[in-house]
Design a protein around this motif. Structure first.
Motif, PDB file in Angstrom:
ATOM      1  N   ARG A 186     -49.478   9.787 -38.711  1.00 55.50           N
ATOM      2  CA  ARG A 186     -49.056  10.826 -39.648  1.00 55.50           C
ATOM      3  C   ARG A 186     -48.789  12.132 -38.920  1.00 55.50           C
ATOM      4  O   ARG A 186     -47.810  12.837 -39.225  1.00 55.50           O
ATOM      5  N   ARG A 188     -41.282   8.439 -49.618  1.00 57.12           N
ATOM      6  CA  ARG A 188     -42.162   8.991 -50.651  1.00 57.12           C
ATOM      7  C   ARG A 188     -41.393   9.415 -51.894  1.00 57.12           C
ATOM      8  O   ARG A 188     -41.963   9.479 -52.991  1.00 57.12           O
ATOM      9  N   ILE A 201     -53.885   5.626 -37.808  1.00 57.21           N
ATOM     10  CA  ILE A 201     -52.994   6.002 -38.898  1.00 57.21           C
ATOM     11  C   ILE A 201     -52.902   7.524 -39.007  1.00 57.21           C
ATOM     12  O   ILE A 201     -51.819   8.080 -39.241  1.00 57.21           O
ATOM     13  N   HIS A 253     -54.192   4.852 -47.479  1.00 57.21           N
ATOM     14  CA  HIS A 253     -53.280   5.852 -48.025  1.00 57.21           C
ATOM     15  C   HIS A 253     -53.731   6.434 -49.369  1.00 57.21           C
ATOM     16  O   HIS A 253     -53.401   7.578 -49.675  1.00 57.21           O
ATOM     17  N   GLU A 282     -43.035   6.362 -39.020  1.00 53.08           N
ATOM     18  CA  GLU A 282     -42.820   5.642 -40.272  1.00 53.08           C
ATOM     19  C   GLU A 282     -44.054   4.808 -40.630  1.00 53.08           C
ATOM     20  O   GLU A 282     -44.784   4.333 -39.766  1.00 53.08           O
ATOM     21  N   LYS A 283     -44.206   4.596 -41.938  1.00 55.06           N
ATOM     22  CA  LYS A 283     -45.414   3.920 -42.412  1.00 55.06           C
ATOM     23  C   LYS A 283     -45.496   2.468 -41.948  1.00 55.06           C
ATOM     24  O   LYS A 283     -46.606   1.912 -41.828  1.00 55.06           O
ATOM     25  N   HIS A 324     -53.732  -1.200 -47.006  1.00 58.20           N
ATOM     26  CA  HIS A 324     -52.798  -0.079 -47.216  1.00 58.20           C
ATOM     27  C   HIS A 324     -53.382   0.945 -48.179  1.00 58.20           C
ATOM     28  O   HIS A 324     -53.346   2.160 -47.923  1.00 58.20           O
ATOM     29  N   PHE A 360     -46.562  -1.383 -47.028  1.00 55.77           N
ATOM     30  CA  PHE A 360     -46.303  -0.797 -45.713  1.00 55.77           C
ATOM     31  C   PHE A 360     -44.801  -0.651 -45.454  1.00 55.77           C
ATOM     32  O   PHE A 360     -44.397   0.116 -44.582  1.00 55.77           O
ATOM     33  N   GLY A 366     -47.953   1.240 -39.370  1.00 58.04           N
ATOM     34  CA  GLY A 366     -49.299   0.858 -39.786  1.00 58.04           C
ATOM     35  C   GLY A 366     -49.457  -0.637 -39.953  1.00 58.04           C
ATOM     36  O   GLY A 366     -50.539  -1.189 -39.715  1.00 58.04           O
ATOM     37  N   LEU A 374     -41.088   2.979 -47.296  1.00 58.61           N
ATOM     38  CA  LEU A 374     -41.063   4.053 -46.309  1.00 58.61           C
ATOM     39  C   LEU A 374     -40.791   5.434 -46.889  1.00 58.61           C
ATOM     40  O   LEU A 374     -41.070   6.436 -46.229  1.00 58.61           O
TER      41      LEU A 374
END
Length: 507
Positions: free
Chosen positions: A83, A408, A79, A44, A88-89, A40, A403, A92, A406
């Motif tokens: 984006r 930010r 990934i 990211h 949604e993350k 992850h 992961f 991943g 979700l």
């Protein structure tokens, strides 16, 4: 054509079986957390090492970053697409596990090709079917464990061994032992000793290839991992020191010395284990292929701490024996009614494996309440902004990973060993805590300040319903985690029970 069909069957059956396992059990446990969080962070945070999870939560022993680097490199284009599509993350998490399962699949395919070359096409096809119907190997082949990364290269070593490609066998052995799992020397080392004893490999050749390769892999691991860990480091060396020299692995639980033989191997192989003695009787070559597996389990049994994943490498070799027995019976299917019935029996054993697999998979789906708790929180509080969440240790160990973070605009904190007073002082908007109801002792310190918005169940045992034909085994579940939301009108004075049962006030 048979070889081609075997390859095609392998690619679809084994990989699709892994996909089913991933979809039903998408989350990961604490043993997988380092590699998963590292992947992850590579995807990211990239070069921002100060934000990497392993520096805040380093674990007991360090692990290499070479495995996560491989997966992150392969996953990065997907990934980037996610984006772009604003997905949604957590997608991943599925992608990472799909890629790891695919790598294991490709390595197993290479092993199958070698098996078909030595034992025949039919044996290879049976091996595919047997492996795909068993639970534990398929369950682990997508999980970000050091053992799974090592498994990829162990399968290549098996293939090189069957092909008598001693150069690649030696180089690959050096890599997997020095980078991923040092204890594999007792498995792959036995294979090399067998080749030396049989005079198929010359000692000088092994040294000529192994020493330079070992030094190269060692330098690679030290260089890469020292950068990510911010100190001079050979991870597998520290693991070897901790587990073998200091023998501290026993601090995490001990089992009987024969536990692998009477518990782990029977559970992992299911009814296929019954076919191994037959194969050893009808084909002398099977005795040679099974010997390293048995020797490895015997040697590894000397360590007090035992887990099934520690011996997952032996199942391809033991299943090869079961597949050889199946092919031996299959070749005699037209000789008499007895052999026709025998073929039906070996076919039925795959059905028995599938029944065992579906039961274990259903049970395992209840073992990750932490992952589901974090998902439920996001669903229930979708319209909350600038929230802060404290994730308890149990939730972090049972599926809650980066992961699953979700939002930010939310703050996620999994600081361990905080007291209720310290948690209340930090004024989180949401908590994920252990507990089963509003009367549980874990909830009492927070009852005046938080409300329960969800109960997340977890596995609590099984019961047998003999009257049910389709589902004779029923999984019992009970709430294991509580999802809490802070009350807007909570009082400023907090009453917290102390160790003596009395209440203290904190502002």
């Amino acid at each position: 054509m048979a070889e081609c069909n075997g390859d095609r069957t392998y690619k679809w059956v084994l990989f699709l079986s892994a996909v089913v396992h991933i979809v039903i059990c998408p989350f990961t446990k604490v043993e997988e957390s380092f590699n998963l969080q590292a992947i992850h962070d590579l995807l990211h945070h990239r070069t921002n090492l100060s934000s990497y999870d392993h520096l805040e939560f380093p674990g007991v022993v360090p692990r290499t970053f070479l495995g996560p680097l491989l997966i992150a490199t392969l996953a990065s284009p997907f990934i980037a697409l996610c984006r772009l599509l604003e997905m949604e993350k957590i997608v991943g998490l599925f992608l990472v596990r799909f890629i790891l399962a695919f790598l294991v699949t490709m390595a197993y395919r290479r092993f199958i090709v070698s098996v078909q070359r030595v034992f025949g096409d039919v044996t290879g096809v049976w091996l595919v079917l047997i492996q795909a119907t068993q639970f534990h190997f398929v369950f682990y082949m997508s999980r970000t464990l050091p053992n799974t990364f090592a498994l990829i290269f162990v399968l290549f070593c098996y293939s090189f061994w069957l092909d008598q490609d001693h150069f690649r066998l030696t180089v690959c052995t050096a890599f997997v032992v020095l980078v991923f799992r040092s204890e594999l020397l007792s498995l792959l080392g036995v294979i090399l000793l067998m080749e030396l004893y049989g005079r198929r490999l010359h000692p000088l050749q092994m040294l000529k290839w192994g020493i330079p390769a070992g030094l190269a892999w060692l330098c690679l691991s030290i260089t890469v991992d020292s950068i990510f860990w911010r100190r001079p480091l050979w991870p597998e060396g520290e693991v070897l020191w901790f587990n073998v020299i200091l023998n501290k692995s026993g601090e995490y639980g001990e089992q009987h010395w024969a536990w692998y033989f009477y518990s782990a191997i029977p559970r992992a192989m299911g009814s296929s284990l019954l076919l191994v003695p037959l194969a050893a009787y009808v084909d002398r070559r099977i005795r040679a292929t099974c010997f390293p597996a048995v020797a490895y389990v015997l040697l590894y049994s000397l360590l007090p701490h035992k887990e099934l994943r520690f011996i997952m490498y032996v199942f391809p070799l033991l299943n090869l024996a079961a597949a050889r027995a199946c092919s031996w019976v299959w070749d005699r299917r037209r000789k008499s009614i007895f052999w026709t019935m025998s073929v039906l029996i070996v076919c039925f054993h795959l059905v028995a494996n599938l029944f065992m697999t579906q039961t274990l998979l259903f049970i395992s789906s209840y073992n990750y309440p932490g992952g589901y708790a974090l998902l439920r929180l996001h669903e229930l509080e979708a319209h909350s902004y600038d929230s802060s969440v404290h994730i308890c240790n149990f939730a972090a160990q049972t599926g809650a990973s980066r992961f699953s973070e979700l939002r930010r605009d939310w703050l996620y904190d999994k600081t361990e060993n905080l007291t209720p007073r310290e948690i209340l002082a930090r004024n989180y908007t949401h908590l994920i805590i252990e507990g089963n109801s509003h009367i549980s002792s874990q909830f009492q310190p927070y009852k005046n300040h938080y409300e329960i918005i969800d109960h997340v169940p977890g596995y609590s045992g099984i019961k047998f319903d003999l009257l049910s034909i389709f589902q004779p085994i029923v999984v019992k579940a009970k709430p294991r985690l509580l999802v809490l939301r802070r009350l807007d009108d909570s009082p400023l004075v907090v009453e917290i029970p102390n160790k003596n049962g009395k209440t203290e006030q904190a502002r």
